[in-house]
Write an enzyme that holds these catalytic residues in place. Structure first.
Site, PDB file in Angstrom:
ATOM      1  CE  LYS A  43      -3.364  -1.162  -0.645  1.00  0.00           C
ATOM      2  NZ  LYS A  43      -3.665  -1.922  -1.911  1.00  0.00           N
ATOM      3  N   GLY A  45       2.470   2.385  -2.881  1.00  0.00           N
ATOM      4  CA  GLY A  45       2.661   2.925  -4.228  1.00  0.00           C
ATOM      5  C   GLY A  45       3.246   1.896  -5.191  1.00  0.00           C
ATOM      6  CD1 TRP A  48       2.196   6.320 -10.131  1.00  0.00           C
ATOM      7  CD2 TRP A  48       4.043   6.065  -8.901  1.00  0.00           C
ATOM      8  NE1 TRP A  48       3.073   7.328 -10.454  1.00  0.00           N
ATOM      9  CE2 TRP A  48       4.206   7.190  -9.710  1.00  0.00           C
ATOM     10  CE3 TRP A  48       5.075   5.704  -8.025  1.00  0.00           C
ATOM     11  CZ2 TRP A  48       5.367   7.970  -9.695  1.00  0.00           C
ATOM     12  CZ3 TRP A  48       6.220   6.467  -8.003  1.00  0.00           C
ATOM     13  CH2 TRP A  48       6.364   7.591  -8.835  1.00  0.00           C
ATOM     14  CD1 TRP A  76       4.844  -8.494  -4.665  1.00  0.00           C
ATOM     15  CD2 TRP A  76       3.359  -8.397  -6.338  1.00  0.00           C
ATOM     16  NE1 TRP A  76       4.116  -7.324  -4.538  1.00  0.00           N
ATOM     17  CE2 TRP A  76       3.213  -7.236  -5.546  1.00  0.00           C
ATOM     18  CE3 TRP A  76       2.527  -8.555  -7.461  1.00  0.00           C
ATOM     19  CZ2 TRP A  76       2.261  -6.252  -5.826  1.00  0.00           C
ATOM     20  CZ3 TRP A  76       1.586  -7.577  -7.742  1.00  0.00           C
ATOM     21  CH2 TRP A  76       1.465  -6.438  -6.923  1.00  0.00           C
ATOM     22  CG  HIS A  99       4.942  -6.567  -0.815  1.00  0.00           C
ATOM     23  ND1 HIS A  99       5.017  -5.257  -1.208  1.00  0.00           N
ATOM     24  CD2 HIS A  99       3.743  -7.020  -1.258  1.00  0.00           C
ATOM     25  CE1 HIS A  99       3.902  -4.941  -1.870  1.00  0.00           C
ATOM     26  NE2 HIS A  99       3.129  -5.995  -1.922  1.00  0.00           N
ATOM     27  NE  ARG A 121      -0.029   6.472   0.645  1.00  0.00           N
ATOM     28  CZ  ARG A 121      -1.211   6.047   0.222  1.00  0.00           C
ATOM     29  NH1 ARG A 121      -1.394   4.766  -0.046  1.00  0.00           N
ATOM     30  NH2 ARG A 121      -2.213   6.892   0.066  1.00  0.00           N
ATOM     31  CB  SER A 129      -3.878   2.441   1.795  1.00  0.00           C
ATOM     32  OG  SER A 129      -4.067   1.870   0.527  1.00  0.00           O
ATOM     33  CE1 TYR A 184       0.594   6.861  -3.371  1.00  0.00           C
ATOM     34  CE2 TYR A 184       0.190   8.715  -1.915  1.00  0.00           C
ATOM     35  CZ  TYR A 184      -0.267   7.805  -2.846  1.00  0.00           C
ATOM     36  OH  TYR A 184      -1.576   7.847  -3.237  1.00  0.00           O
ATOM     37  CE  LYS A 253     -11.247   9.002   0.809  1.00  0.00           C
ATOM     38  NZ  LYS A 253     -11.284   9.697   2.109  1.00  0.00           N
TER      39      LYS A 253
HETATM   40  P1  A3P Z   1      -5.207   4.628  -1.218  1.00  0.00           P
HETATM   41  O1  A3P Z   1      -5.869   3.387  -0.692  1.00  0.00           O
HETATM   42  O2  A3P Z   1      -4.759   5.542  -0.124  1.00  0.00           O
HETATM   43  O3  A3P Z   1      -6.034   5.334  -2.245  1.00  0.00           O
HETATM   44  P2  A3P Z   1      -0.104  -0.368  -3.607  1.00  0.00           P
HETATM   45  O4  A3P Z   1      -0.091  -0.206  -5.075  1.00  0.00           O
HETATM   46  O5  A3P Z   1       1.244  -0.398  -2.992  1.00  0.00           O
HETATM   47  O6  A3P Z   1      -0.996  -1.498  -3.188  1.00  0.00           O
HETATM   48  O7  A3P Z   1      -0.746   0.969  -3.017  1.00  0.00           O
HETATM   49  C1  A3P Z   1      -2.080   1.295  -3.274  1.00  0.00           C
HETATM   50  C2  A3P Z   1      -2.291   2.750  -2.928  1.00  0.00           C
HETATM   51  O8  A3P Z   1      -1.645   3.581  -3.910  1.00  0.00           O
HETATM   52  C3  A3P Z   1      -3.764   3.142  -2.930  1.00  0.00           C
HETATM   53  O9  A3P Z   1      -3.871   4.189  -1.956  1.00  0.00           O
HETATM   54  C4  A3P Z   1      -3.922   3.638  -4.367  1.00  0.00           C
HETATM   55  O10 A3P Z   1      -5.040   4.465  -4.547  1.00  0.00           O
HETATM   56  C5  A3P Z   1      -2.615   4.404  -4.529  1.00  0.00           C
HETATM   57  N1  A3P Z   1      -2.217   4.631  -5.922  1.00  0.00           N
HETATM   58  C6  A3P Z   1      -2.095   3.746  -6.920  1.00  0.00           C
HETATM   59  N2  A3P Z   1      -1.713   4.340  -8.059  1.00  0.00           N
HETATM   60  C7  A3P Z   1      -1.589   5.655  -7.790  1.00  0.00           C
HETATM   61  C8  A3P Z   1      -1.233   6.815  -8.571  1.00  0.00           C
HETATM   62  N3  A3P Z   1      -0.951   6.706  -9.852  1.00  0.00           N
HETATM   63  N4  A3P Z   1      -1.197   8.010  -7.937  1.00  0.00           N
HETATM   64  C9  A3P Z   1      -1.515   8.109  -6.638  1.00  0.00           C
HETATM   65  N5  A3P Z   1      -1.859   7.066  -5.860  1.00  0.00           N
HETATM   66  C10 A3P Z   1      -1.900   5.848  -6.424  1.00  0.00           C
END
Ligand code: A3P
Length: 289
Positions: A43, A45, A48, A76, A99, A121, A129, A184, A253
């Protein structure tokens, strides 16, 4: 909990995603020096970065993120899918995700020295998250009541252990060892300009020079709202009985500071006290400090 999780090197892992075979495959995995490994605590990023790295390495080619799910394009290594993906046969540069902690990496990691991008983050936002994620996937424990889940999170009685151990483990690896630490808060959120900086920085780290137009294109694709629409990244193809996005969307979000809507004042104070104690020897300056 015993039904859902197994214990591996003192760390809880979801049985649905990790098996003794996949963990053995991980331990025996042969890294190459031109591999790129994305490392995160969940969670933080991950998704992304799984979008940005293939785009950067392909010079901005959209096919790099349109033909495979993120979990197949940047798999992974510790998960059950890894052994069936024939990763040994993939052409360089290969891209992976993990991870796991630094000291859990396989022997070849320390000799091949692949490049690592470590994304971190604000742990209070990670918790927030994580809480919503646990509420929507069937292979993780129910996070209610929140106060109990918060204690588990801070004590490491959650998958992948504590955030603190994870971050300390990967911060102890210094920059000269081909690792890029990125946060993040600094790089991902909101402004297109920030994303361009992030793309530029990652491209530089991966030694893949990009022109302004390619940087613009990549940054645009990696915006929250655009990734949320991309079915190869938004997890919409995962069956509802595994991931129920009617409860909470995976692209929930994507903001900084949502913990303020999640934690009570007392919970946030408790979190800060534990953070202060656990992080007291860490010299790194985080954007949320
Ligand atoms: P939230 O639940 O706070 O919205 P991971 O990819 O490590 O599982 O993390 C998921 C988190 O990253 C979620 O946070 C998701 O919305 C956010 N996320 C994924 N892609 C993103 C992007 N391009 N920009 C901003 N936040 C992003």
């Amino acid at each position: 909990e015993a039904d859902l999780y197994l214990s591996y090197k003192g760390m809880l892992l979801p049985k649905a995603v990790h098996t003794p075979e996949s963990l053995r495959h991980f331990e025996e995995f042969a890294f190459r020096s031109d591999d790129v490994v994305i490392v995160t605590y969940p969670k933080s990023g991950t998704t992304w970065m799984q979008e940005i790295v293939p785009l950067v390495l392909s010079g901005g080619d959209p096919a790099s993120v349109e033909t495979l799910h993120n979990w197949d394009r940047v798999p992974w290594l510790e998960e059950t899918r890894a052994p069936v993906l024939n990763l040994e046969d993939r052409p360089s540069p290969r891209m992976f995700t993990t991870h796991f902690h630094h000291d859990m990496m396989p022997a070849s990691f320390f000799t091949a020295k692949p490049k690592v991008i470590y994304v971190m983050r604000n742990p209070k936002d990670v918790f927030t998250s994580f809480f919503h994620y646990h509420g929507m996937v069937s292979f993780l424990v129910d996070p209610n009541p929140q106060s109990e889940f918060l204690h588990k999170f801070l004590d490491g009685k959650v998958i992948f252990g504590t955030w603190f151990d994870h971050v300390k483990s990967w911060l102890s690896v210094d920059e000269r060892q081909r690792i890029l630490h990125i946060s993040y808060e600094d790089r991902i959120v909101c402004a297109q300009q920030d994303l361009k900086d992030a793309v530029r920085k990652i491209a530089q780290f991966l030694e893949k020079p990009l022109d302004a137009e390619a940087i613009e294109r990549i940054a645009h694709r990696c915006l929250f709202k655009n990734m949320k629409k991309n079915k190869m990244s938004n997890y919409s193809l995962v069956p509802l009985d595994i991931m129920d996005q009617t409860k909470s969307e995976f692209f929930r979000k994507g903001v900084v500071g949502d913990w303020k809507n999640q934690l009570t004042v007392a919970e946030a104070e408790y979190f800060d006290a534990v953070y202060k104690e656990k992080m007291k020897d860490v010299k790194y300056t985080f954007p949320w400090d």
